[in-house]
Write an enzyme that holds these catalytic residues in place. Structure first.
Site, PDB file in Angstrom:
ATOM      1  N   ASP A   1     -33.695   8.482 -37.342  1.00 58.17           N
ATOM      2  CA  ASP A   1     -32.658   8.394 -36.304  1.00 58.17           C
ATOM      3  C   ASP A   1     -33.206   7.915 -34.959  1.00 58.17           C
ATOM      4  O   ASP A   1     -32.693   6.951 -34.400  1.00 58.17           O
ATOM      5  CB  ASP A   1     -31.940   9.732 -36.121  1.00 58.17           C
ATOM      6  CG  ASP A   1     -30.626   9.601 -35.361  1.00 58.17           C
ATOM      7  OD1 ASP A   1     -30.135   8.462 -35.193  1.00 58.17           O
ATOM      8  OD2 ASP A   1     -30.065  10.636 -34.955  1.00 58.17           O
TER       9      ASP A   1
ATOM     10  N   GLU B   1     -20.570  13.898 -36.797  1.00 59.69           N
ATOM     11  CA  GLU B   1     -21.829  14.449 -36.290  1.00 59.69           C
ATOM     12  C   GLU B   1     -21.513  15.505 -35.237  1.00 59.69           C
ATOM     13  O   GLU B   1     -21.736  15.329 -34.045  1.00 59.69           O
ATOM     14  CB  GLU B   1     -22.719  13.342 -35.707  1.00 59.69           C
ATOM     15  CG  GLU B   1     -24.121  13.832 -35.398  1.00 59.69           C
ATOM     16  CD  GLU B   1     -24.981  12.791 -34.699  1.00 59.69           C
ATOM     17  OE1 GLU B   1     -26.162  13.106 -34.464  1.00 59.69           O
ATOM     18  OE2 GLU B   1     -24.490  11.696 -34.378  1.00 59.69           O
TER      19      GLU B   1
ATOM     20  N   HIS C   1     -32.373   3.724 -34.104  1.00 56.42           N
ATOM     21  CA  HIS C   1     -31.766   3.062 -32.944  1.00 56.42           C
ATOM     22  C   HIS C   1     -32.888   2.391 -32.157  1.00 56.42           C
ATOM     23  O   HIS C   1     -33.451   2.964 -31.224  1.00 56.42           O
ATOM     24  CB  HIS C   1     -31.027   4.076 -32.069  1.00 56.42           C
ATOM     25  CG  HIS C   1     -29.813   4.680 -32.710  1.00 56.42           C
ATOM     26  ND1 HIS C   1     -28.532   4.225 -32.470  1.00 56.42           N
ATOM     27  CD2 HIS C   1     -29.696   5.692 -33.596  1.00 56.42           C
ATOM     28  CE1 HIS C   1     -27.669   4.948 -33.177  1.00 56.42           C
ATOM     29  NE2 HIS C   1     -28.357   5.844 -33.876  1.00 56.42           N
TER      30      HIS C   1
ATOM     31  N   GLN D   1     -21.183   2.739 -29.358  1.00 57.97           N
ATOM     32  CA  GLN D   1     -21.721   4.064 -29.087  1.00 57.97           C
ATOM     33  C   GLN D   1     -20.715   5.013 -28.438  1.00 57.97           C
ATOM     34  O   GLN D   1     -20.675   6.203 -28.758  1.00 57.97           O
ATOM     35  CB  GLN D   1     -22.962   3.949 -28.201  1.00 57.97           C
ATOM     36  CG  GLN D   1     -23.534   5.271 -27.699  1.00 57.97           C
ATOM     37  CD  GLN D   1     -24.122   6.135 -28.783  1.00 57.97           C
ATOM     38  OE1 GLN D   1     -25.241   5.919 -29.207  1.00 57.97           O
ATOM     39  NE2 GLN D   1     -23.379   7.137 -29.243  1.00 57.97           N
TER      40      GLN D   1
ATOM     41  N   HIS E   1     -21.321   6.546 -37.989  1.00 57.84           N
ATOM     42  CA  HIS E   1     -21.737   7.872 -37.523  1.00 57.84           C
ATOM     43  C   HIS E   1     -20.529   8.784 -37.746  1.00 57.84           C
ATOM     44  O   HIS E   1     -19.542   8.702 -37.004  1.00 57.84           O
ATOM     45  CB  HIS E   1     -22.062   7.832 -36.032  1.00 57.84           C
ATOM     46  CG  HIS E   1     -23.399   7.258 -35.695  1.00 57.84           C
ATOM     47  ND1 HIS E   1     -23.767   5.975 -36.025  1.00 57.84           N
ATOM     48  CD2 HIS E   1     -24.463   7.812 -35.033  1.00 57.84           C
ATOM     49  CE1 HIS E   1     -25.001   5.751 -35.581  1.00 57.84           C
ATOM     50  NE2 HIS E   1     -25.449   6.842 -34.982  1.00 57.84           N
TER      51      HIS E   1
ATOM     52  N   HIS F   1     -31.755   4.386 -40.927  1.00 62.33           N
ATOM     53  CA  HIS F   1     -30.971   4.734 -39.732  1.00 62.33           C
ATOM     54  C   HIS F   1     -31.912   4.993 -38.562  1.00 62.33           C
ATOM     55  O   HIS F   1     -32.521   6.052 -38.446  1.00 62.33           O
ATOM     56  CB  HIS F   1     -30.135   5.984 -40.011  1.00 62.33           C
ATOM     57  CG  HIS F   1     -29.157   6.308 -38.924  1.00 62.33           C
ATOM     58  ND1 HIS F   1     -27.790   6.328 -39.125  1.00 62.33           N
ATOM     59  CD2 HIS F   1     -29.328   6.635 -37.625  1.00 62.33           C
ATOM     60  CE1 HIS F   1     -27.170   6.668 -38.006  1.00 62.33           C
ATOM     61  NE2 HIS F   1     -28.099   6.856 -37.073  1.00 62.33           N
TER      62      HIS F   1
END
Length: 419
Positions: free
Chosen positions: A311, A215, A59, A154, A212, A57
């Site tokens: 992350d 969170e 980005h 997102q 996701h 995971h």
């Protein structure tokens, strides 16, 4: 190539690993015979050999953007999303600019022994520049790293009328995994709908899913039960991953007990991001402040697959990071009260075999005869010491070729008591 006197992860004794034609030809008990037909012999002297690290995971389209256009003041997930939205409006990068940033992060990862990465890519841009950049990089870095791409809305799947169409377009362009962020949708109903849609598309396009999920430090954020329940009904739980699930740290034990019954039946995977979530969560608390790391120890005790990831590398959500998963293991063991010996000696599972299962690559993964010769050698002769010292990667070998070699630091003590 012959790797002599290797300590295989999780096994006793020393072993000789013969590599031929980019594959692991044989693994045999170490021999004292100095004669060998191999012209490239490396005596590892008991150093630990294990499969390459897996980053489940990250980005890569966000990396190295911290501070542009501004730094986060609250440190919260939500301000990070706001800053990223502002950046997209103010800073117009080309596809090549995106690739250059991502390549710098990939270099960090490869240096630290990572050969398998799953990256989430924001598909909110109508031009899908981030996705196009990652699809190109996927092919360009294939000799050194396998890259899985998550099509990630997102800002939510139903906050923008174009998001669903962009998600489908991303899948048709070649994204490997379907993403989502249900807790950021406008309503609970939209959040549920986004999870159901992601799973429907996974069946239709034969894709993996990585959401996701929850969170947030809200004990009423319960999209995980929706994700697990729907995945179980469709029979695709092994292809589904829940990332973050930080709300689980706030759930009551009674509700969590009920939830775990579903999770065990669903057979979904989990990604915990200890460093990022220790930074992001609890930002709206006074004292005591919640730390927001999901229940890793309890999940593992129920034989539910969990892996660790980083992350972020210097982005609006997390201002640090250098691609080193060993630091994530160290932080995660402390945060999850897993510093007993039994958890320490199995901790590298969290960044190797468990991650491979999450990425659905376990059949091709591992230091086994007949597999591709993809492996790493780390600067330790035991699992315990590897974790305690956060051992460096001495060699990273890909298809039988050394792609990274690190010389360990040497310290001279000019103190008679220690010399």
């Amino acid at each position: 190539m012959l790797l002599k006197n290797a300590k295989l992860y999780g096994q006793e004794g020393k072993w000789d690993i013969a590599i031929q034609a980019a594959q692991i030809h044989s693994i045999q008990a170490a021999s004292n015979d100095p004669h060998t037909s191999d012209d490239h012999v490396i005596d590892l002297n008991g150093k630990l050999v294990l499969p390459p690290y897996v980053e489940p995971h990250i980005h890569l389209d966000y990396v190295l953007t911290a501070g542009t256009p501004r730094w986060s003041k609250s440190g919260s997930v939500f301000e990070g999303i706001e800053i990223w939205g502002e950046r997209k409006q103010l800073i117009h990068e080309t596809k090549d600019d995106l690739k250059k940033r991502a390549l710098k992060a990939i270099e960090m990862q490869i240096k630290h022994g990572i050969q398998y990465t799953r990256t989430h890519v924001d598909i909110g841009d109508p031009e899908l520049k981030g996705l196009r950049a990652m699809l190109e990089l996927k092919e360009e870095i294939k000799p050194w790293m396998d890259l899985q791409i998550v099509a990630f809305p997102q800002e939510g799947l139903y906050t923008n009328p174009d998001s669903e169409a962009l998600l489908i377009k991303a899948l048709e362009m070649g994204a490997d995994v379907i993403g989502g962020i249900p807790h950021y949708e406008l309503t609970r109903e939209d959040g549920v709908r986004s999870v159901v849609k992601a799973l429907e598309l996974a069946v239709k396009y034969d894709k993996l899913v990585d959401i996701h999920c929850d969170e947030i430090d809200d004990d009423q954020s319960r999209y995980l039960e929706v994700l697990a329940g729907e995945a179980m009904k469709l029979g695709i739980g092994h292809r589904v991953t829940a990332s973050h699930t930080t709300a689980m740290a706030s759930y009551s034990n009674a509700y969590t007990y009920k939830l775990f019954q579903t999770l065990k039946k669903a057979n979904i995977n989990f990604v915990s991001l200890p460093k990022a979530n220790l930074h992001l969560q609890g930002r709206f608390d006074g004292h005591p402040a919640r730390r927001g790391v999901t229940r890793v120890k309890e999940l593992l005790a129920e034989n539910i697959n969990v892996c660790f990831g980083l992350d972020s590398i210097m982005d609006p959500w997390y201002p640090l990071g250098d691609g080193n998963l060993m630091t994530v293991v160290d932080t995660g063991l402390h945060a999850c009260h897993m510093t007993d010996y039994a958890h320490i000696i199995k901790a590298l599972d969290l960044i190797t075999v468990n991650g491979a299962k999450t990425l659905a690559i376990e059949e091709e993964y591992g230091v086994k005869e007949g597999n591709n010769a993809n492996l790493i050698v780390i600067d330790s002769d035991s699992e315990y010491e590897a974790v305690r010292t956060q051992a460096d990667v001495l060699y990273s070998i890909r298809n039988g070729e050394i792609i990274v070699e690190t010389k360990p630091a040497q310290t001279t003590m000019n103190i008679p008591l220690f010399s």
